[in-house]
Design a protein around this motif. Sequence first.
Motif, short mmCIF file in Angstrom:
data_model
loop_
_atom_site.label_atom_id
_atom_site.label_comp_id
_atom_site.label_asym_id
_atom_site.label_seq_id
_atom_site.Cartn_x
_atom_site.Cartn_y
_atom_site.Cartn_z
N VAL A 158 0.82 -1.21 0.00
CA VAL A 158 0.00 0.00 0.00
C VAL A 158 0.85 1.26 0.00
N PHE A 159 1.86 1.32 0.86
CA PHE A 159 2.58 2.57 1.09
C PHE A 159 3.96 2.65 0.45
N VAL A 160 4.60 1.52 0.20
CA VAL A 160 6.03 1.56 -0.11
C VAL A 160 6.36 1.10 -1.52
N ASP A 161 6.06 -0.13 -1.84
CA ASP A 161 6.53 -0.72 -3.09
C ASP A 161 5.86 -0.10 -4.31
N ASP A 162 6.57 -0.11 -5.43
CA ASP A 162 5.94 0.24 -6.70
C ASP A 162 4.84 -0.77 -6.98
#
Length: 379
Positions: free
Chosen positions: A207-211
Amino acid sequence: MHSRRLLQVIAITAITSSVFATPIELVPRGPMENLPRGAPLVTDEIILLDSPAFQTGEGGEWTASIRMFTHIRQINPGIVTGAVVAAIQALGVEIGDKIDNVLERSKLFFAIPRSGISVSLDVVGCDSITVGETKAGLLERSAGIGSCSGSSRQRVISGSAPGFFKKRNFEGLLFQSPPTGFGIVSDVDDTIKVSHVLDKKKQLQSVFVDDHKLVDGMPELYSRLDGQLGNPSWFYLTGSPYQLYPTLRKFIFESFPKGPMITKNLTFTDIPSLIKYIGDGGGLGEYKIAQMEKLHDFYPKKKFITIGDSTQADPEVYAEIARRYPDFIHCIFIRKVEGADNTEERFSKAFSGVPRKKWKVFTEPSEVMELDVVSGLCK
């Protein structure tokens, strides 16, 4: 008059700045309700979500389902992002060099909503409309846009708001869908985007970090269905909150047929609540059934193909709608996700009362690719 307006600007700016000094807890909503109502102020930001449109009456007039979010401009969203980073790192999530992703995806979660806002919107080739008022920053309302000129099924819907030195413009897309023909409703998480909803830590990372990562084979399947069904109307139904709308919209538009995305209207006041919601996604089945009911109200004569996955409630939701409206649901496709309940017992129970030829559970998108969906051969 100008002095009063200036005082309003100063007051709003002061309130906004104080919020970002303590990002974990937002200021109580009460003071926000006392701000001026009506047209947006120079400190307001507006997000206009893409809108579906449907025909009403015998004269061919169209109605648009407008969704909008209005909030006070954020002074320093990086401070909020810092709090989010600390919270998710405490759960063992690795940020690495993806801080820009965290900044972009977290900034709307702690925006201060503005109630009582009305805006005028222009729809290319259709009537202009005025919509309002927002409540807790949100507005969802149907509005007539006339008969519309031309045959375009995708139009720009736009507006503007006062700003410092120049007006700030905002726009979205209006998707006109005829009353008959085919439509497709697609889930997002773990259907077309790898989201790891069964693993809380991996889900937060997604949700917040990975592409954002595509589910292999799904763009090709959707392109095939788009051509096979003769440019059907697409709708993306997700349990994600509207704060993730900008990043999910970009992901969908880059790889899949364009269409309006339906998100949850949820406002969070603290980081733990946000993380808890993303981790458990409570009430998802009821929410999706309610949204499918709305689509049936808009397009009762359409034939819909619904596509989801086995991680949460998609089989049960789509089957329930098929039992309620047998002619409305043409085919149901469910992608098996490793680690989910993929037992025959689950699917037999979920699809009880739904003709077997109408639904298929698949592992690889290629299993669906060659089916004659137009003829209703969905298995």
